[in-house]
Design an enzyme around this catalytic site. Structure first.
Site, PDB file in Angstrom:
ATOM      1  N   CYS A   4       6.601 -20.747  -5.832  1.00 34.50           N
ATOM      2  CA  CYS A   4       6.068 -19.885  -6.859  1.00 34.50           C
ATOM      3  C   CYS A   4       4.489 -19.403  -6.615  1.00 34.50           C
ATOM      4  CB  CYS A   4       6.171 -20.738  -8.088  1.00 34.50           C
ATOM      5  SG  CYS A   4       5.725 -19.919  -9.574  1.00 34.50           S
ATOM      6  N   CYS A   5       3.681 -20.286  -6.158  1.00 33.33           N
ATOM      7  CA  CYS A   5       2.292 -19.901  -5.808  1.00 33.33           C
ATOM      8  C   CYS A   5       2.436 -18.692  -4.552  1.00 33.33           C
ATOM      9  CB  CYS A   5       1.545 -21.026  -5.587  1.00 33.33           C
ATOM     10  SG  CYS A   5       1.160 -22.116  -6.824  1.00 33.33           S
ATOM     11  N   CYS A  63      -1.936 -21.756 -14.158  1.00 30.89           N
ATOM     12  CA  CYS A  63      -0.788 -21.209 -14.984  1.00 30.89           C
ATOM     13  C   CYS A  63      -0.492 -22.361 -15.871  1.00 30.89           C
ATOM     14  CB  CYS A  63       0.194 -20.945 -13.994  1.00 30.89           C
ATOM     15  SG  CYS A  63       0.030 -19.542 -12.617  1.00 30.89           S
ATOM     16  N   CYS A 122       1.844 -25.471 -15.129  1.00 31.02           N
ATOM     17  CA  CYS A 122       1.230 -26.602 -13.971  1.00 31.02           C
ATOM     18  C   CYS A 122       0.036 -26.840 -14.118  1.00 31.02           C
ATOM     19  CB  CYS A 122       1.482 -25.755 -12.509  1.00 31.02           C
ATOM     20  SG  CYS A 122       3.045 -25.557 -12.247  1.00 31.02           S
ATOM     21  N   CYS A 130      -3.293 -23.920  -4.933  1.00 28.45           N
ATOM     22  CA  CYS A 130      -2.434 -22.992  -4.728  1.00 28.45           C
ATOM     23  C   CYS A 130      -2.210 -22.149  -3.788  1.00 28.45           C
ATOM     24  CB  CYS A 130      -2.762 -21.908  -5.969  1.00 28.45           C
ATOM     25  SG  CYS A 130      -4.200 -20.842  -5.676  1.00 28.45           S
TER      26      CYS A 130
END
Length: 274
Positions: free
Chosen positions: A159-160, A242, A245, A268
């Site tokens: 995702c990062c 975010c 998280c 990240c």
């Protein structure tokens, strides 16, 4: 802000001199970062030696002096990425005084807190600087639909990578250097960052004007200059990323304990050494 004991200058670990690598951390064969600039900035022993010498000389310089040097050395191919954290807000304030024309951008993942996004307008009103949003290829809705749901629940690293790392690669295309707002006392990954060094992941010169500052110095500068900051910092969120998280922390926890809580992940990927 809750008080947390951070390393004072005499307590900081000795900074190791790391030899940069010129390898490009991407699967694409196309040039990235400074390699795609006109003229390109090509990594090699000569450049690495120059950067190390500059970094050593700037160890005792103020952040404003470091920024002024960076602008003189690399503008107009010099930029800054900000997540609107307290350190980033300090640098935006300094840029407004030293070089307000410097392009500054935010990686808008689609998962940022509304309090974070509100700072963009506050920066524009206070400094006359418009922070540019850089977006991933897919919206959150498209991304989650294509992957059967939120990727942050199953693979935070991916995702990062998809919503930050890939976006920064594009944002940095054709630049020579970028400024980060990291401090060495924030995490082990950041502890050995030089003031000036070669960022092999993004193939750019990376400049960290606040590397030697402590959290106390950051908040002292914010208070002295009445710099706007994220109200979440007053609600137990010393580090804000975010929203899926990020959690608030308890008194005595490390300032980054609320990021990817419950996992071994602490970065990240923007500032990690891998």
């Amino acid at each position: 802000m809750p008080e947390q004991k951070l390393a004072e200058p005499s307590d900081r670990p000795t900074l190791k001199v790391l030899r940069p690598e010129a390898s490009v951390a991407t699967t694409s064969s196309d040039p990235i970062g400074a390699l795609a600039a006109d003229p390109p900035l090509v990594p090699g022993d000569e450049l690495f030696g120059e950067l190390a010498a500059h970094s050593q000389r700037l160890e005792s310089a103020s952040p404003q002096e470091i920024l002024a040097w960076a602008v003189a050395q690399y503008a107009p191919r010099f930029t800054m990425a900000t997540a609107f954290g307290p350190e980033g807000m300090c640098l935006i304030h300094m840029f407004a005084e030293v070089a307000p024309q410097t392009p500054i951008f935010n990686l808008e993942t689609g998962y940022q807190f509304k309090e974070t996004l509100a700072l963009r307008e506050q920066v524009r009103e206070r400094y006359g600087i418009t922070i540019e949003y850089k977006y991933p290829e897919q919206t959150v809705e498209e991304y989650e639909a294509a992957n059967g749901g939120p990727v942050y629940k199953t693979d935070t690293n991916r995702c990062c990578f998809d919503r930050k790392i890939k976006v920064l690669h594009k944002a940095a295309h054709g630049m020579h250097a970028w400024s980060s707002a990291i401090r060495r006392d924030q995490s082990p990954d950041r502890a050995e960052h030089p003031i000036v060094g070669w960022d092999k992941k993004f193939q750019l010169v990376k400049i960290s004007p606040l590397a030697n500052w402590t959290k106390k110095e950051v908040w002292g500068f914010i208070a002295k200059n009445n710099i706007p900051y994220n109200p979440l910092h007053d609600q137990g969120y010393p580090s804000v990323g975010c929203w899926p998280c990020t959690r608030s922390i308890a008194l005595g926890e490390d300032e980054r304990a609320g990021r990817w809580s419950g996992s071994a992940k602490t970065e990240c990927g923007l500032h990690s050494s891998d």
